[in-house]
Every structure is written in C-alpha cells, then in structure tokens.
Design a protein around this motif. Structure first.
Motif, PDB file in Angstrom:
ATOM      1  N   ASP A 288       0.162   0.083   6.322  1.00 47.44           N
ATOM      2  CA  ASP A 288       1.218   1.084   6.152  1.00 47.44           C
ATOM      3  C   ASP A 288       0.829   2.408   6.788  1.00 47.44           C
ATOM      4  OD1 ASP A 288       2.752  -0.719   4.859  1.00 47.44           O
ATOM      5  OD2 ASP A 288       2.801   0.305   2.926  1.00 47.44           O
ATOM      6  N   GLU A 289      -0.444   2.767   6.677  1.00 40.90           N
ATOM      7  CA  GLU A 289      -0.903   4.018   7.268  1.00 40.90           C
ATOM      8  C   GLU A 289      -0.841   3.941   8.790  1.00 40.90           C
ATOM      9  OE1 GLU A 289      -1.210   6.476   5.498  1.00 40.90           O
ATOM     10  OE2 GLU A 289      -1.679   5.762   3.500  1.00 40.90           O
TER      11      GLU A 289
ATOM     12  N   ASN B 271       0.833  -1.194   0.000  1.00 39.04           N
ATOM     13  CA  ASN B 271       0.000   0.000   0.000  1.00 39.04           C
ATOM     14  C   ASN B 271       0.865   1.241   0.000  1.00 39.04           C
ATOM     15  OD1 ASN B 271      -2.304  -1.595   0.301  1.00 39.04           O
ATOM     16  ND2 ASN B 271      -2.020  -1.693   2.509  1.00 39.04           N
TER      17      ASN B 271
ATOM     18  N   TRP C  26      -9.110   3.055  -0.519  1.00 47.12           N
ATOM     19  CA  TRP C  26      -8.400   4.069   0.273  1.00 47.12           C
ATOM     20  C   TRP C  26      -7.469   4.883  -0.627  1.00 47.12           C
ATOM     21  CZ3 TRP C  26      -8.121   5.317   5.599  1.00 47.12           C
ATOM     22  CH2 TRP C  26      -7.000   6.042   5.997  1.00 47.12           C
ATOM     23  N   TYR C  27      -6.658   4.167  -1.391  1.00 50.34           N
ATOM     24  CA  TYR C  27      -5.644   4.827  -2.236  1.00 50.34           C
ATOM     25  C   TYR C  27      -6.282   5.765  -3.260  1.00 50.34           C
ATOM     26  CZ  TYR C  27      -2.431   5.471  -6.114  1.00 50.34           C
ATOM     27  OH  TYR C  27      -1.687   6.026  -7.114  1.00 50.34           O
TER      28      TYR C  27
ATOM     29  N   ARG D 221      -7.267  15.067   5.321  1.00 47.07           N
ATOM     30  CA  ARG D 221      -6.120  15.730   4.692  1.00 47.07           C
ATOM     31  C   ARG D 221      -6.631  16.937   3.900  1.00 47.07           C
ATOM     32  NH1 ARG D 221      -0.964  14.296   4.544  1.00 47.07           N
ATOM     33  NH2 ARG D 221       0.326  15.495   3.118  1.00 47.07           N
TER      34      ARG D 221
ATOM     35  N   ASN E 299       1.493   5.007   1.332  1.00 46.22           N
ATOM     36  CA  ASN E 299       1.071   5.888   2.415  1.00 46.22           C
ATOM     37  C   ASN E 299       0.954   7.315   1.888  1.00 46.22           C
ATOM     38  OD1 ASN E 299       3.708   7.331   2.834  1.00 46.22           O
ATOM     39  ND2 ASN E 299       4.372   5.232   3.226  1.00 46.22           N
ATOM     40  N   PHE E 300       0.553   8.224   2.774  1.00 42.95           N
ATOM     41  CA  PHE E 300       0.302   9.605   2.360  1.00 42.95           C
ATOM     42  C   PHE E 300       1.513  10.239   1.682  1.00 42.95           C
ATOM     43  CE2 PHE E 300      -3.085  10.061   5.795  1.00 42.95           C
ATOM     44  CZ  PHE E 300      -4.099   9.992   4.873  1.00 42.95           C
TER      45      PHE E 300
ATOM     46  N   TYR F 164      -7.908   8.978  -1.659  1.00 35.39           N
ATOM     47  CA  TYR F 164      -6.942   9.983  -1.223  1.00 35.39           C
ATOM     48  C   TYR F 164      -6.152  10.572  -2.390  1.00 35.39           C
ATOM     49  CZ  TYR F 164      -7.851   9.715   3.731  1.00 35.39           C
ATOM     50  OH  TYR F 164      -8.461   9.823   4.952  1.00 35.39           O
TER      51      TYR F 164
ATOM     52  N   ASN G  68       2.009   6.569   9.863  1.00 34.96           N
ATOM     53  CA  ASN G  68       1.342   7.804  10.270  1.00 34.96           C
ATOM     54  C   ASN G  68       0.719   7.717  11.651  1.00 34.96           C
ATOM     55  OD1 ASN G  68       1.542   9.600   7.789  1.00 34.96           O
ATOM     56  ND2 ASN G  68       0.726   7.735   6.900  1.00 34.96           N
TER      57      ASN G  68
END
Length: 469
Positions: A457-458, A3, A109-110, A178, A5-6, A113, A462
């Motif tokens: 991963d988030e 995945n 999710w990906y 975000r 992340n931000f 965002y 994070n």
C-alpha cells in the motif's frame, strides 16, 4: 485486513487520540480540557499535561516494538508441524521468502510509524507553547518525543534498510522520515545516510533535554538517549562513538543483575516492571508474535547449536530456557519484561557488551576484557566462572559476538541487526541454512532478503521505491 498507509494512519490516529486522551484523564481529578467535552474539537491537546498524556500511552510508545527480524535469525528453530500453523508473515520470514507479507499487515512498519505519529503530534504541538513557564517539564516532553521518534526510526532501519555502509550510505535507500504531523505532507524514502543522521540528531537533541533519572523507566532519559546512540553507532561500525556513548550511559548506572540471586526455577525469574530490574535503562516490549513469545504456547524452539553453546555453570541456560517435554528441544522463557512479551528496550548488559566490543575494535583490550568478565562473573556460578583472557584482538571480538548472541537471544531484533552488520566483515560473516519439509533454504551473506519489503500500500499510494529481494 489490508495495510494502513500514512494518511490512513493519521485519520485513524486523530480519532483514537481523542478517545484515548479522554479515557486516560477520566480517572484523574484535575480540571482541564481532558474532562469530557461536547465535541471532538474540544479534546485537541493544548497543554503540557496533554502532551505528556500522549507520550504516557505505554501501549503505543513502549509495547509495540519490532520483533519480526528475530524470526529470520539463527537463534530459533521452528519444527515443521509448528511452522505449518504459523501466520504467513512469520512463516515467510522464517524461510526467507521474497514475499513476506502476501497482503497481510506489516505490523513492524505500522506500529513504528504509529509511534512516530504520536511523537510528531507532540513536537508540532509544542511549537505553540512557550518553554519559559515550565522549562523542565517542557524540555522533558520535547526530549521524550524526540527519543521515541528516533527509537521508532531505528527499529524501522533494522528491517527496511540496507546495512549502513559508509561507501554507499549516501545512495542506498533508507526509510521515509516522517517528521511532521501534517496529514497532507508527503515523504519519500530518504537515503540510509540521511536516515541515520535523523536518528542521531534526534537523540543528540533529546540527550540535552532529558533528565538523568526518569520518573518511570517507560519514559526516556539522558542515559537512554546515550545508550540508543551507542546502539546506532555500533550498527554503523563507528566504534569510537559507540564506545563513547555506551560509557557515557554506564557512568550514570552500570548495575548488573547477579543471576546467582535469581530463583532460576521460576517460569520467569526476572524482576517485574513494578519491582524494577536494575539493568534496565529504558523499558519496552515487542508486540505479540506467537512464534517467539511466551513459553507455554510459543511455536519456535531455541536453535540447538545456540543452546549447546551455554557451558555448565552458565546460569543463563536455565534462566532463559525451559525444556519442551521429552523432545530434547527447549523454549525461551526468560524475557526482561517478566511477561510473555519479548524485551526490546535497552539494558546495561547490552551496553557493557557494546563498550567491550568497541574497546576491542579500537585496540583497548584490557578495558574490553574487564567489561566482558564483569558481565560473565554475574552470569556463572562462582565455582565455574573462569575469567576470559586473550591477547588476540580477533579472538576477543569473536568471544564478545558469541556472548551478545547468548546474552540477548530473544531481545527484539538484536540478533538480526548483528547478522546484518557482521556480514560486512569476512571474519564474522555467516551463511544461514535451515530445512523445512525436506527443502533446504539458504540466506547468503549480504543477501538482499536481509532487507524486508515495504508494505505494498505504501508503494502504491505514496510512490515509494520497493526494496529489491
């Protein structure tokens, strides 16, 4: 592939954006910064046209909508042989397992965002541009970015948040909001109350900035903002505001397709985007999930009980579904995208049902019945249509809920969202059961597995709190 992340999203985005802006503009004749430059810094967006180009990336802004929730609903049935060949994320969602992703990519999710990132790049960039020279264009771009961000946040809330409950929303975990394009900015999980407040505030601001009629239906509009507000308020069980905003959108356009005029026998009988579907207010499609897209290779079959709920003369049965050979089962075919990809935008059929439900919930049964029957009259053959009539509020609400399921069986995560919100009421709550390879799987009312896990991963990078399942 793990995945993203931000921070990885933004690094990747900066590269892709630079390339895509040049690609989009290469077929245009205007002389501007989008022409090929000597280095990457020269393709940083600076003008209103640049920011409109970012939002006009329909693949990102309109083509990657969320769909995984549908796999967990009672609208679909996946035979064991097909389920065995499904991707692990889909298989785990169908069986309501605790670990949905098992290290795989959390596409819902990906992609959401990614849309948020595009919107934030535009919103932050607009701060350096005056809105006095071209106010209409400026307002349209800003309103569009706010709408897209709210649309993405709403889709995330459908999967990754507990159902809105006014008694606990101020404590329940929401999504990371975000609201900046700064790569180094850190965002923790907001509460559910804060998440919904952000969505609503973005949409209220967008509504004031956007035109009533967009140039293309892939672009947002004032009525699209009102329509999404209606969906959000319905999810919150705020039936007064849900009805107000559904009505506000429908005052501009309340057109419905008459299914009697469709060529039902076609692979997909609905108008293409180019021809225009008069019901559609905002056009968006989901990403490709083989369990639910396309009639030819789709793995899921329509839940037999759902299929049997369509009465003789109900044209939706043949418009939406096609027989799966001699198996006695049926596959979905009739998306409002008129492509194999599922529709997840907003259309008048949904809005009319929202207004009907909100009217019934607030005691206006005559208005509710009028809306319900207006829709059904356009779905049945003239010889079989019989107007629904009742003086019982609970019976009317039940009928509307049934018609929501029949009208939008494969539209985004609508059924998943409905199951979550209706679990809050004893009269309409439902326990789900399914059997695979002789094993019974159950999703109980208000089960924590209605809330999808955040990508690992988030959680790790994070410091986000994971959803309990």
């Amino acid at each position: 592939m793990k995945n993203l992340n931000f921070s990885q999203h933004y690094i990747l985005f900066a590269i892709v954006l630079s390339i895509s802006i040049v690609s989009v503009s290469s077929c245009k004749k205007q002389d501007n910064f989008l022409d090929v430059k000597s280095n990457k810094s020269d393709v940083t967006p600076k003008t209103l046209q640049d920011y409109q180009s970012i939002l006009d990336n329909t693949q990102v802004m309109n083509g990657y909508g969320s769909i995984l929730g549908l796999v967990g609903t009672d609208n679909i049935y996946i035979p064991d042989a097909n389920l065995d060949g499904s991707a692990q994320t889909s298989r785990n969602s169908y069986l309501w397992l605790q670990d949905i992703y098992q290290g795989g990519i959390a596409f819902d999710w990906y992609y959401a965002y990614q849309e948020v990132e595009y919107a934030n790049i535009v919103l932050d960039g607009l701060k350096s541009i005056s809105n006095s020279e071209q106010p209409a264009i400026y307002n349209n771009i800003k309103g569009s970015a706010l709408f897209y961000r709210a649309y993405a946040f709403y889709q995330l809330s459908q999967l990754y948040c507990k159902q809105f409950d006014s008694n606990s929303a101020a404590q329940d975990l929401g999504i990371p909001l975000r609201t900046s394009s700064d790569v180094n900015a850190k965002f923790t999980r907001a509460t559910v109350k804060e998440s919904y407040a952000q969505i609503i505030n973005d949409l209220l601001a967008a509504e004031q900035l956007l035109p009533k009629v967009p140039l293309f239906k892939t672009r947002p509009s004032g009525p699209a903002s009102d329509a999404l507000l209606a969906k959000v308020y319905l999810s919150m069980s705020d039936y007064t505001n849900g009805g107000i905003y559904a009505d506000k959108a429908l005052q501009v356009n309340a057109s419905l397709l008459n299914y009697n005029n469709l060529v039902i026998g076609r692979a997909n009988p609905f108008p293409t985007f180019q021809k225009g579907n008069p019901e559609v207010i905002f056009h968006a499609a989901t990403y490709g999930l083989t369990e639910v897209i396309g009639a030819s290779s789709v793995k899921a079959r329509v839940d037999p009980a759902l299929f049997e709920s369509y009465e003789n003369g109900d044209l939706r049965r043949a418009a939406f579904f096609v027989a799966d050979g001699a198996t006695g089962l049926y596959k979905f075919k009739g998306s409002y995208t008129a492509t194999p990809y599922n529709f997840c935008g907003i259309a008048n059929d949904e809005l009319i049902l929202i207004r009907a439900e909100c009217s019934a919930r607030t005691g206006n049964l005559s208005s509710s019945l009028s809306d319900l029957n207006k829709l059904l009259q356009n779905r049945y053959t003239p010889s079989t249509f019989v107007a629904f009539s009742t003086t019982a509020r609970t019976e009317l609400i039940s009928k509307i809920i049934t018609e929501r399921r029949k009208e939008m069986p494969y539209t985004g995560n609508i059924r998943w969202d409905d199951l979550k919100r209706l679990n809050m009421e004893t009269s309409y709550a439902k326990t789900l059961n399914r059997t695979s390879h002789g094993i019974l799987y159950t999703l109980n009312i208000n089960d924590p597995r209605y809330i999808y896990p955040l990508p690992n991963d988030e959680i790790q990078l994070n410091k986000l709190i994971q959803n309990a399942r």
